[in-house]
Scaffold this active site. Structure first.
Site, short mmCIF file in Angstrom:
data_model
loop_
_atom_site.label_atom_id
_atom_site.label_comp_id
_atom_site.label_asym_id
_atom_site.label_seq_id
_atom_site.Cartn_x
_atom_site.Cartn_y
_atom_site.Cartn_z
N LYS A 1 0.82 -1.21 0.00
CA LYS A 1 0.00 0.00 0.00
C LYS A 1 0.85 1.26 0.00
CE LYS A 1 -4.25 -2.09 1.52
NZ LYS A 1 -5.33 -2.19 2.53
N ARG B 1 -2.68 -10.15 5.58
CA ARG B 1 -3.22 -10.31 4.23
C ARG B 1 -2.19 -9.74 3.25
NH1 ARG B 1 -6.27 -7.38 0.50
NH2 ARG B 1 -7.77 -8.62 -0.69
#
Length: 307
Positions: A246, A285
């Protein structure tokens, strides 16, 4: 009433998490017997044309199925399949389109791997059909609030759920994220979702919570949340961290004047994964399954006390 967590060891909360499979009941404790206390690794399998990191890579069914099998072989504990991108400003898709992307992949993988499959969706119809096809966990970025039928599906099907926090929706969440106190507000939100799920009839051991890294947060918000993982684990339910590749990772490196050319998103992701594991996160994740599994194994070995 919510139960307090039994310490910061990830196994203390994950041992209370039970995600039923067609073959057996898999608890996070049984999945981690070989290395007690390690976080579970959830492999990301986006069968979309427009996801932020791997859009289009697994759009073909045979390619997606092969990738899922490889994740399982490389040590993934869960495979999370998504058919709609939730990156900032992504265009939404209807349930028919989403199902066309995920259903055959789930059916094939359910017959090929012996680990739970998660459906990453906020649509009740997609979740129900995915479960009928072999999925055993609902991973909902709206915290089971985006579709009024989602909680009913979770209760009716008796599957595991992961309820995430998101401010706004993918089309608006990064316009101007604002909180008076991001940690306090998300802690309250996760507690509220937990209580709502319990009151609706979802079994306590089926509930996992996610503070929503990158979903309606600035990169400073994301760092504050990462530093506060122990506060979220104190809720008494397993905490999932979805940080992989991210933007806050790159922004953090730039702010700290780290030379990032050429930038390697996996390197920063692994660093955050280790930090999350050290803080007591229960599920990571990630896109890069083998690298994460290996990094966590070495981390655990360095922390392990001799008998």
């Amino acid at each position: 009433m919510m139960q307090a967590a039994k310490g910061d060891d990830p196994a203390s909360a994950t041992s209370m998490l039970s995600w039923r499979t067609s073959r057996r009941v898999l608890t996070c404790r049984s999945l981690t017997d070989a290395t007690p206390g390690r976080p579970l690794v959830m492999g990301i399998l986006n069968v979309t044309p427009d996801s932020f990191s791997d859009g289009g890579k697994y759009a073909a069914v045979d390619v997606a199925v092969k990738a899922g099998i490889t994740m399982a072989e490389h040590g993934a504990d869960i495979i999370d399949i998504g058919g709609e991108s939730t990156r900032p400003y992504a265009d939404p898709v209807d349930a028919k389109t989403e199902l066309a992307r995920v259903q055959t992949v789930i059916e094939s993988l359910a017959q090929s791997v012996d680990i739970p499959i998660s459906i990453d969706t906020s649509k009740a119809l997609v979740a129900r059909r995915a479960i009928e096809s072999g999925a055993e966990i609902i991973n909902d970025v709206t915290g089971l609030t985006g579709d009024p039928g989602m909680i009913d599906v979770a209760v009716d099907c008796g599957v595991g759920i992961c309820a995430m926090h998101m401010q706004g929706n993918p089309q608006t969440m990064q316009d101007n994220p604002h909180y008076d106190d991001v940690v306090v507000e998300i802690d309250c939100y996760l507690k509220s979702r937990y209580e709502t799920c319990l009151q609706a009839g979802i079994q306590e051991e089926a509930i996992c919570l996610d503070p929503g890294i990158g979903f309606g947060k600035t990169h400073d918000h994301n760092l504050q949340l990462m530093r506060s993982i122990s506060r979220f684990t104190a809720i008494g339910r397993p905490i999932l961290i979805g940080h992989s590749r991210k933007g806050f990772i790159r922004k953090t490196l730039k702010r700290d004047r780290v030379d990032i050319e050429p930038y390697d998103p996996m390197a920063g992701t692994l660093g955050v994964s280790i930090a999350a594991a050290a803080a007591g996160a229960h599920v990571l994740r990630v896109h890069d399954v083998p690298q994460t599994v290996q990094a966590i194994a070495c981390f655990q070995a360095c922390r392990r006390q001799s008998a």
